[in-house]
Design a protein around this motif. Structure first.
Motif, PDB file in Angstrom:
ATOM      1  N   ARG A 216       0.708  -1.099   0.075  1.00  0.00           N
ATOM      2  CA  ARG A 216       0.019  -0.109   0.029  1.00  0.00           C
ATOM      3  C   ARG A 216       1.066   1.241   0.175  1.00  0.00           C
ATOM      4  NH1 ARG A 216      -5.034   0.306   0.868  1.00  0.00           N
ATOM      5  NH2 ARG A 216      -5.291  -1.880   1.637  1.00  0.00           N
ATOM      6  N   ALA A 217       2.079   1.239   0.748  1.00  0.00           N
ATOM      7  CA  ALA A 217       2.991   2.370   0.588  1.00  0.00           C
ATOM      8  C   ALA A 217       3.651   2.653  -0.466  1.00  0.00           C
ATOM      9  CB  ALA A 217       3.836   2.325   2.207  1.00  0.00           C
ATOM     10  N   ARG A 218       3.991   1.505  -1.120  1.00  0.00           N
ATOM     11  CA  ARG A 218       5.025   1.757  -2.023  1.00  0.00           C
ATOM     12  C   ARG A 218       4.623   2.573  -3.326  1.00  0.00           C
ATOM     13  NH1 ARG A 218       5.372  -3.181  -3.356  1.00  0.00           N
ATOM     14  NH2 ARG A 218       6.904  -3.658  -1.624  1.00  0.00           N
ATOM     15  N   PRO A 219       3.413   2.682  -3.933  1.00  0.00           N
ATOM     16  CA  PRO A 219       3.009   3.650  -4.829  1.00  0.00           C
ATOM     17  C   PRO A 219       3.135   5.176  -4.188  1.00  0.00           C
ATOM     18  CG  PRO A 219       1.372   1.878  -4.710  1.00  0.00           C
ATOM     19  CD  PRO A 219       2.265   1.760  -3.380  1.00  0.00           C
ATOM     20  N   ALA A 220       2.951   5.397  -3.081  1.00  0.00           N
ATOM     21  CA  ALA A 220       2.961   6.642  -2.364  1.00  0.00           C
ATOM     22  C   ALA A 220       4.455   7.079  -2.289  1.00  0.00           C
ATOM     23  CB  ALA A 220       2.397   6.897  -1.109  1.00  0.00           C
ATOM     24  N   LEU A 221       5.304   6.072  -2.272  1.00  0.00           N
ATOM     25  CA  LEU A 221       6.837   6.326  -2.068  1.00  0.00           C
ATOM     26  C   LEU A 221       7.261   6.539  -3.426  1.00  0.00           C
ATOM     27  CD1 LEU A 221       9.548   6.615  -0.630  1.00  0.00           C
ATOM     28  CD2 LEU A 221       9.847   3.995  -0.964  1.00  0.00           C
ATOM     29  N   TRP A 222       6.953   5.928  -4.445  1.00  0.00           N
ATOM     30  CA  TRP A 222       7.123   6.257  -5.743  1.00  0.00           C
ATOM     31  C   TRP A 222       6.939   7.626  -6.267  1.00  0.00           C
ATOM     32  CZ3 TRP A 222      11.354   4.148  -8.060  1.00  0.00           C
ATOM     33  CH2 TRP A 222      11.617   2.684  -7.964  1.00  0.00           C
ATOM     34  N   ALA A 223       5.830   8.053  -5.898  1.00  0.00           N
ATOM     35  CA  ALA A 223       5.279   9.107  -6.239  1.00  0.00           C
ATOM     36  C   ALA A 223       6.103  10.332  -5.674  1.00  0.00           C
ATOM     37  CB  ALA A 223       3.811   9.348  -5.884  1.00  0.00           C
ATOM     38  N   CYS A 224       6.577  10.097  -4.266  1.00  0.00           N
ATOM     39  CA  CYS A 224       7.271  10.913  -3.579  1.00  0.00           C
ATOM     40  C   CYS A 224       8.707  11.289  -4.041  1.00  0.00           C
ATOM     41  CB  CYS A 224       7.167  10.653  -2.165  1.00  0.00           C
ATOM     42  SG  CYS A 224       5.828  10.984  -1.422  1.00  0.00           S
ATOM     43  N   LEU A 225       9.317   9.910  -4.441  1.00  0.00           N
ATOM     44  CA  LEU A 225      10.580  10.048  -5.029  1.00  0.00           C
ATOM     45  C   LEU A 225      10.427  10.455  -6.678  1.00  0.00           C
ATOM     46  CD1 LEU A 225      11.700   6.426  -4.078  1.00  0.00           C
ATOM     47  CD2 LEU A 225      12.203   8.420  -2.960  1.00  0.00           C
ATOM     48  N   ALA A 226       9.809  10.479  -7.285  1.00  0.00           N
ATOM     49  CA  ALA A 226       9.550  11.182  -8.596  1.00  0.00           C
ATOM     50  C   ALA A 226       9.692  12.713  -8.430  1.00  0.00           C
ATOM     51  CB  ALA A 226       8.499  10.503  -9.393  1.00  0.00           C
ATOM     52  N   ALA A 227       8.498  12.948  -7.498  1.00  0.00           N
ATOM     53  CA  ALA A 227       8.374  14.504  -7.314  1.00  0.00           C
ATOM     54  C   ALA A 227       9.781  15.124  -6.643  1.00  0.00           C
ATOM     55  CB  ALA A 227       7.161  14.820  -6.221  1.00  0.00           C
ATOM     56  N   GLY A 228      10.246  14.384  -5.717  1.00  0.00           N
ATOM     57  CA  GLY A 228      11.598  14.992  -5.119  1.00  0.00           C
ATOM     58  C   GLY A 228      12.702  15.147  -6.078  1.00  0.00           C
ATOM     59  N   PHE A 229      12.863  14.076  -7.064  1.00  0.00           N
ATOM     60  CA  PHE A 229      13.805  14.194  -7.955  1.00  0.00           C
ATOM     61  C   PHE A 229      13.596  15.335  -8.773  1.00  0.00           C
ATOM     62  CE2 PHE A 229      15.599  13.583 -12.269  1.00  0.00           C
ATOM     63  CZ  PHE A 229      16.877  12.968 -11.816  1.00  0.00           C
ATOM     64  N   ALA A 230      12.455  15.519  -9.365  1.00  0.00           N
ATOM     65  CA  ALA A 230      12.020  16.710 -10.105  1.00  0.00           C
ATOM     66  C   ALA A 230      12.280  18.009  -9.750  1.00  0.00           C
ATOM     67  CB  ALA A 230      10.508  16.369 -10.775  1.00  0.00           C
ATOM     68  N   THR A 231      11.942  18.253  -8.374  1.00  0.00           N
ATOM     69  CA  THR A 231      12.062  19.452  -7.693  1.00  0.00           C
ATOM     70  C   THR A 231      13.465  19.828  -7.631  1.00  0.00           C
ATOM     71  OG1 THR A 231      11.574  18.530  -5.655  1.00  0.00           O
ATOM     72  CG2 THR A 231       9.696  19.481  -6.972  1.00  0.00           C
ATOM     73  N   LEU A 232      14.314  18.752  -7.156  1.00  0.00           N
ATOM     74  CA  LEU A 232      15.481  19.054  -6.784  1.00  0.00           C
ATOM     75  C   LEU A 232      16.474  19.270  -8.203  1.00  0.00           C
ATOM     76  CD1 LEU A 232      16.047  16.350  -4.004  1.00  0.00           C
ATOM     77  CD2 LEU A 232      16.311  18.861  -3.809  1.00  0.00           C
ATOM     78  N   PHE A 233      16.141  18.598  -9.251  1.00  0.00           N
ATOM     79  CA  PHE A 233      16.609  18.392 -10.374  1.00  0.00           C
ATOM     80  C   PHE A 233      16.370  19.994 -10.947  1.00  0.00           C
ATOM     81  CE2 PHE A 233      16.715  18.572 -14.988  1.00  0.00           C
ATOM     82  CZ  PHE A 233      17.569  17.825 -15.439  1.00  0.00           C
ATOM     83  N   ASP A 234      15.235  20.683 -10.982  1.00  0.00           N
ATOM     84  CA  ASP A 234      14.757  22.037 -11.412  1.00  0.00           C
ATOM     85  C   ASP A 234      15.764  22.810 -10.723  1.00  0.00           C
ATOM     86  OD1 ASP A 234      12.616  23.081 -13.043  1.00  0.00           O
ATOM     87  OD2 ASP A 234      12.729  24.401 -11.344  1.00  0.00           O
ATOM     88  N   ALA A 235      15.735  22.695  -9.394  1.00  0.00           N
ATOM     89  CA  ALA A 235      16.465  23.528  -8.723  1.00  0.00           C
ATOM     90  C   ALA A 235      18.017  23.830  -8.708  1.00  0.00           C
ATOM     91  CB  ALA A 235      16.232  23.556  -6.863  1.00  0.00           C
TER      92      ALA A 235
END
Length: 207
Positions: A13-32
């Protein structure tokens, strides 16, 4: 007897939420990270002044802090999933405006919006990991988030350099700023899925 606390989410149940968080985290840090390398091309393409470029470099960080501070508490009250999706939508809107910006002023305004969205996202990412994982699973999730941030910091400059060297300035910086947006869309889709929700009395990932 399971070593996990009663409130801990089961891994499926937690894994999809974690993948969403990792994708968003990568994108925002990459953009910065990449904006520093794209700034000279922006100045050459749009003819921005020194002050305009300085605002471009500072804008994201300024609103990032503004979004980060209150949104953690708002996630506690209204649900992290709802705030996470809102942050992704704000970031995506700002990113689309940035990629198509006709002037430095519009680009700076778009970066303000993106920074706000990134702050909202980051607060929810850390909160989701705290809520959905316990013990060793939480440590692994935090380690994955840290690794994603490091990867974004390494790949950002490399990709920016490749794009800036391969195509003209006017196209290159737009491609650089476009790169993280597909990951934001992917994170939004994952965050929207019903199976990402946690069923508990607090339901911090629920809408």
């Amino acid at each position: 007897m399971s070593s996990e606390s009663p409130g801990a989410a089961r891994p499926p149940r937690a894994r999809p939420a974690l993948w969403a968080c990792l994708a968003a985290g990568f994108a925002t840090l990459f953009d910065a990270t990449v904006i520093t390398y794209a700034a000279p091309a922006v100045s050459s393409s749009l003819g921005g002044s020194t002050a305009g470029v300085q605002w471009l470099l500072a804008s994201f960080s300024l609103t990032f802090g503004l979004g980060l501070i209150p949104s953690g508490r708002l996630g506690d009250v209204y649900g992290r999933r709802r705030l996470f999706l809102a942050g992704l939508a704000v970031f995506l809107a700002g990113g689309a405006a940035a990629v198509t910006a006709p002037t430095v002023a519009v680009l700076v305004a778009a970066r303000f919006v993106q920074g706000l969205g990134a702050g909202i996202i980051s607060a929810q990412v850390l909160g989701v990991i705290q809520d959905l994982f316990a013990g060793a699973a939480r440590l692994r999730a935090l380690a994955a988030y840290t690794a994603v941030g490091g990867l974004a910091g390494v790949l950002g400059p490399v990709l920016a350099a490749v794009l800036l060297g391969a195509v003209g300035a006017d196209t290159a910086w737009r491609l650089v700023l476009l790169t993280p947006l597909p990951l934001i869309v992917a994170a939004f889709v994952l965050g929207w899925l019903r199976r990402c929700r946690r069923r508990s009395p607090r339901a911090p990932w629920a809408p």
